[in-house]
Design a protein around this motif. Structure first.
Motif, short mmCIF file in Angstrom:
data_model
loop_
_atom_site.label_atom_id
_atom_site.label_comp_id
_atom_site.label_asym_id
_atom_site.label_seq_id
_atom_site.Cartn_x
_atom_site.Cartn_y
_atom_site.Cartn_z
N SER A 111 0.83 -1.20 0.00
CA SER A 111 0.00 0.00 0.00
C SER A 111 0.87 1.25 0.00
CB SER A 111 -0.93 0.00 1.22
OG SER A 111 -1.72 1.16 1.25
N ALA A 112 0.49 2.23 -0.82
CA ALA A 112 1.26 3.47 -0.90
C ALA A 112 0.96 4.40 0.26
CB ALA A 112 0.97 4.16 -2.23
N HIS A 113 -0.23 4.33 0.82
CA HIS A 113 -0.63 5.23 1.91
C HIS A 113 -1.20 4.39 3.05
CE1 HIS A 113 -0.14 8.59 -0.86
NE2 HIS A 113 -0.90 7.94 -1.73
N VAL A 114 -0.49 4.36 4.17
CA VAL A 114 -0.90 3.59 5.34
C VAL A 114 -0.99 4.54 6.53
CG1 VAL A 114 -0.41 1.65 6.87
CG2 VAL A 114 0.22 1.51 4.45
N ILE A 115 -2.10 4.52 7.22
CA ILE A 115 -2.30 5.30 8.45
C ILE A 115 -2.42 4.31 9.60
CG2 ILE A 115 -3.83 6.89 9.67
CD1 ILE A 115 -4.70 8.00 7.00
N LEU A 116 -1.64 4.54 10.63
CA LEU A 116 -1.63 3.66 11.79
C LEU A 116 -2.55 4.22 12.86
CD1 LEU A 116 -0.46 1.22 13.32
CD2 LEU A 116 1.43 2.71 14.06
N ALA A 117 -3.43 3.36 13.39
CA ALA A 117 -4.38 3.77 14.43
C ALA A 117 -4.33 2.77 15.57
CB ALA A 117 -5.80 3.86 13.87
N ALA A 118 -4.16 3.28 16.79
CA ALA A 118 -4.18 2.45 17.99
C ALA A 118 -5.57 2.58 18.61
CB ALA A 118 -3.09 2.87 18.97
N ASN A 119 -6.39 1.56 18.45
CA ASN A 119 -7.76 1.60 18.93
C ASN A 119 -7.83 1.19 20.40
OD1 ASN A 119 -10.54 2.02 18.61
ND2 ASN A 119 -10.91 -0.13 18.15
N LYS A 120 -8.96 1.43 21.00
CA LYS A 120 -9.21 1.16 22.42
C LYS A 120 -8.19 1.91 23.28
CE LYS A 120 -10.75 -3.49 21.13
NZ LYS A 120 -10.67 -4.95 21.37
N ALA A 121 -7.88 3.15 22.86
CA ALA A 121 -6.81 3.92 23.50
C ALA A 121 -7.32 4.87 24.57
CB ALA A 121 -6.05 4.72 22.43
N GLU A 122 -8.59 4.74 24.99
CA GLU A 122 -9.09 5.61 26.05
C GLU A 122 -8.51 5.16 27.39
OE1 GLU A 122 -12.07 2.28 25.44
OE2 GLU A 122 -10.84 3.61 24.22
N GLY A 123 -8.10 6.13 28.19
CA GLY A 123 -7.57 5.83 29.51
C GLY A 123 -6.07 5.59 29.50
N ALA A 124 -5.48 5.59 30.71
CA ALA A 124 -4.03 5.43 30.87
C ALA A 124 -3.58 4.01 30.62
CB ALA A 124 -3.62 5.87 32.28
N ALA A 125 -4.49 3.04 30.66
CA ALA A 125 -4.10 1.64 30.47
C ALA A 125 -3.60 1.37 29.07
CB ALA A 125 -5.28 0.72 30.79
N ALA A 126 -3.90 2.25 28.11
CA ALA A 126 -3.49 2.04 26.73
C ALA A 126 -2.20 2.77 26.37
CB ALA A 126 -4.61 2.48 25.80
N ASP A 127 -1.61 3.51 27.31
CA ASP A 127 -0.43 4.32 26.98
C ASP A 127 0.72 3.46 26.50
OD1 ASP A 127 -1.88 6.52 27.66
OD2 ASP A 127 -0.97 6.79 29.65
N ALA A 128 0.94 2.34 27.15
CA ALA A 128 2.07 1.48 26.78
C ALA A 128 1.91 0.93 25.38
CB ALA A 128 2.22 0.34 27.80
N GLY A 129 0.69 0.52 25.04
CA GLY A 129 0.45 -0.01 23.70
C GLY A 129 0.62 1.04 22.63
N VAL A 130 0.23 2.28 22.91
CA VAL A 130 0.39 3.35 21.93
C VAL A 130 1.87 3.61 21.68
CG1 VAL A 130 -0.03 5.80 21.47
CG2 VAL A 130 -1.83 4.39 22.51
N LEU A 131 2.67 3.62 22.75
CA LEU A 131 4.11 3.82 22.58
C LEU A 131 4.75 2.68 21.80
CD1 LEU A 131 5.03 5.20 26.14
CD2 LEU A 131 4.84 6.48 23.98
N ASP A 132 4.30 1.43 22.05
CA ASP A 132 4.85 0.29 21.31
C ASP A 132 4.54 0.38 19.82
OD1 ASP A 132 5.88 -0.76 23.60
OD2 ASP A 132 4.22 -2.19 23.94
N ALA A 133 3.42 1.05 19.44
CA ALA A 133 3.03 1.13 18.04
C ALA A 133 4.02 1.93 17.21
CB ALA A 133 1.63 1.75 17.92
N TYR A 134 4.79 2.81 17.84
CA TYR A 134 5.83 3.54 17.11
C TYR A 134 6.83 2.59 16.47
CZ TYR A 134 4.41 8.16 18.82
OH TYR A 134 3.73 9.32 19.07
N GLY A 135 7.03 1.40 17.11
CA GLY A 135 8.03 0.46 16.61
C GLY A 135 7.65 -0.24 15.32
N LEU A 136 6.43 -0.05 14.85
CA LEU A 136 6.02 -0.69 13.60
C LEU A 136 6.58 0.03 12.38
CD1 LEU A 136 2.26 -1.44 14.39
CD2 LEU A 136 4.16 -3.07 14.35
N GLY A 137 7.10 1.25 12.57
CA GLY A 137 7.71 1.98 11.45
C GLY A 137 6.70 2.57 10.48
N LEU A 138 5.48 2.83 10.95
CA LEU A 138 4.44 3.39 10.09
C LEU A 138 4.08 4.81 10.50
CD1 LEU A 138 2.08 0.30 9.75
CD2 LEU A 138 3.67 1.18 8.04
N GLY A 139 4.96 5.45 11.23
CA GLY A 139 4.71 6.81 11.64
C GLY A 139 4.01 6.88 12.99
#
Length: 486
Positions: A111-139
């Protein structure tokens, strides 16, 4: 310029929930268990001032064989190839899994255009998962909550420049020609075409494993819907737009309907309810039977449901290519159809083969004939002449010595045809006489198979001016005035 956005990701990350929020309707089935979505579902999405097509896909599985997960993955990969933008969703609460990393690599290549979205990100419990998503290399990932509608502004900011780029590219590619219609063509363009502006709604229903998805794929000419030997593959009522032999249509593929007593799981109940809604919104319903076991009790219930909902019905018998004694089988089918479904007497019965495509031309013609009959209208004068002849040939009974007079008849509606008969003592008219009139309407006005609604209403045989006070004449009024003066 509209664009296509495909929502992809692992099972149970919230793709269908976001799809429903973008289209503003509960079109896709949503449940807590993973793997609910199997087919590709398209919808018209709206996000602020952006209008685009969104595609809900099956959860990406780590399988490449011919199993059901493998076929689902190939269907999703096809959606990725066709889409302009891919929205890759991950579960911020579950964190990034090895499967997410594998599919991120696939999306970078396909795909030429990929947008990365971390779902179920409401609340502090999702902070770690959002930070880990940076490691996928999709911005930078977008923090989303499809359930609560959070993060849609950030999604809009990401989509806006891409939408502008697609619009600019489309303006450059558009031919700069100004074509004028001549007199005949302009006149034809002014003629209203209801099926072109509003496609003919066709629902394909039947028992599980009757071949509904395979039949629609054959009509489309491509493997758009997930098929296989397993029963009950289809879960959502998928609608597809197409131009079939010059007729704009929207075809609904529905989940197989089993007997109510056998439907125990919540997901299957949702699937069947989705299919029933498709029947209610359809104009023509194709009841698909299996040639090996036609007219089982569930087939009869499905056909009766379509008739009670007032839809035009076409009965199609699939898997005809494996039949050996076709002439004998066809005669037995017609006899069973007339005996088991008398309320659909004369409805089209077509034999098809979804595997080879044989009989699809006859199916198209049967659908169009059923649709025209469903919209039929009979002039009132012609109806009343016909009613006089029917009454003379077979007068209505006189229950308890009360003669029933059928005074006049008119057609009140179409889609399906509905008629009103004004008569005396409508509550005493037996059902057998109503069936006599309905069968006569079918035969004499060419309405085979379509549901006919016949209503009897009372017309009181009395003088409408009986209870009104009579106004005094001029002579009486003069005498009354002179008496008051004296």
């Amino acid at each position: 310029m509209s664009f296509t956005l495909a929502i992809v990701g692992r099972p149970n990350v919230g793709k269908s929930t976001l799809f429903n929020r973008l289209v503003g309707k509960r079109l896709a089935l949503v449940d807590d268990q993973p793997g609910v979505t199997r087919d590709l579902r398209e919808g018209d999405a709206r996000l602020a001032d952006l209008r685009f097509t969104v595609v809900d896909t099956a959860g990406l599985e780590d399988a490449n064989d011919d199993s059901l997960p493998g076929r689902m993955r190939r269907l999703t990969e096809r959606a990725v190839d066709m889409a302009d933008i891919c929205l890759f969703m991950v579960d911020a609460r579950a964190g990034i899994t090895p499967t997410d990393q594998v599919f991120a690599e696939i999306l970078r290549k396909r795909s030429a255009h990929v947008i990365l979205a971390a779902n179920k990100a409401e609340g502090a419990a999702a902070d770690a998962g959002v930070l880990d998503a940076y490691g996928l290399g999709l911005g930078e990932p977008i923090r989303l909550s499809a359930e609560h509608g959070e993060g849609l502004n950030d999604l809009y900011v990401q989509l806006l420049p891409l939408a502008d780029a697609f619009a600019e590219r489309a303006a450059q590619d558009a031919p700069e020609t100004d074509i004028e219609l001549d007199g005949d063509e302009a006149e034809d363009a002014a003629i209203p075409q209801p099926t072109a502006a509003k496609p003919l709604q066709v629902a394909v229903v039947g028992r599980p494993n009757a071949g509904k998805s395979t039949l629609i794929n054959r009509i489309l000419g491509e493997d758009r819907l997930l098929t296989g030997p397993e029963a009950g593959i289809t879960r959502d009522a998928i609608s597809l737009r197409l131009d079939w032999q010059g007729t704009p249509m929207r075809i609904f593929d529905t989940a197989g309907m089993r007997r109510k007593a056998k439907v125990q799981e919540k997901l299957e109940k949702l699937s069947v309810a989705d299919g029933l809604r498709a029947v209610k919104f359809a104009e023509v319903v194709v009841v698909l039977l299996d040639a090996a076991i036609p007219f089982e009790s569930q087939d009869l219930r499905i056909a009766d449901l379509a008739e009670r909902e007032g839809r035009a019905v076409v009965v199609a018998v699939n898997k005809w290519d494996v039949e050996e004694d076709r002439q004998g089988k066809l005669g037995a089918l017609k006899e069973a159809f007339e005996r088991l479904l008398p309320q659909l007497k004369g409805a089209p019965l077509v034999t098809v083969s979804a595997k080879t495509g044989r009989g699809l031309d006859r199916l198209h013609d049967a659908i169009m004939r059923a649709y025209e009959t469903w919209n039929a209208r009979v002039p009132t004068a012609q109806l009343n002449r016909w009613l006089t002849g029917m009454v003379e040939a077979h007068p209505p009974p006189a229950p308890q010595g009360k003669r029933i007079k059928l005074r006049y008849m008119t057609q009140a509606k179409t889609r399906p045809p509905g008629f009103v008969v004004m008569c005396s003592h409508p509550d005493k008219l037996p059902d057998s006489y109503a069936r006599y009139l309905v069968n006569g309407l079918r035969e004499d006005f060419g309405m085979p198979g379509t549901p006919i609604r016949l209503t009897f209403r009372s017309q009181a045989d009395k003088n409408p001016y009986k209870d009104r006070k009579r106004k005094p004449g001029p002579s009486k009024l003069r005498k009354h005035t002179e008496g008051r003066r004296r």
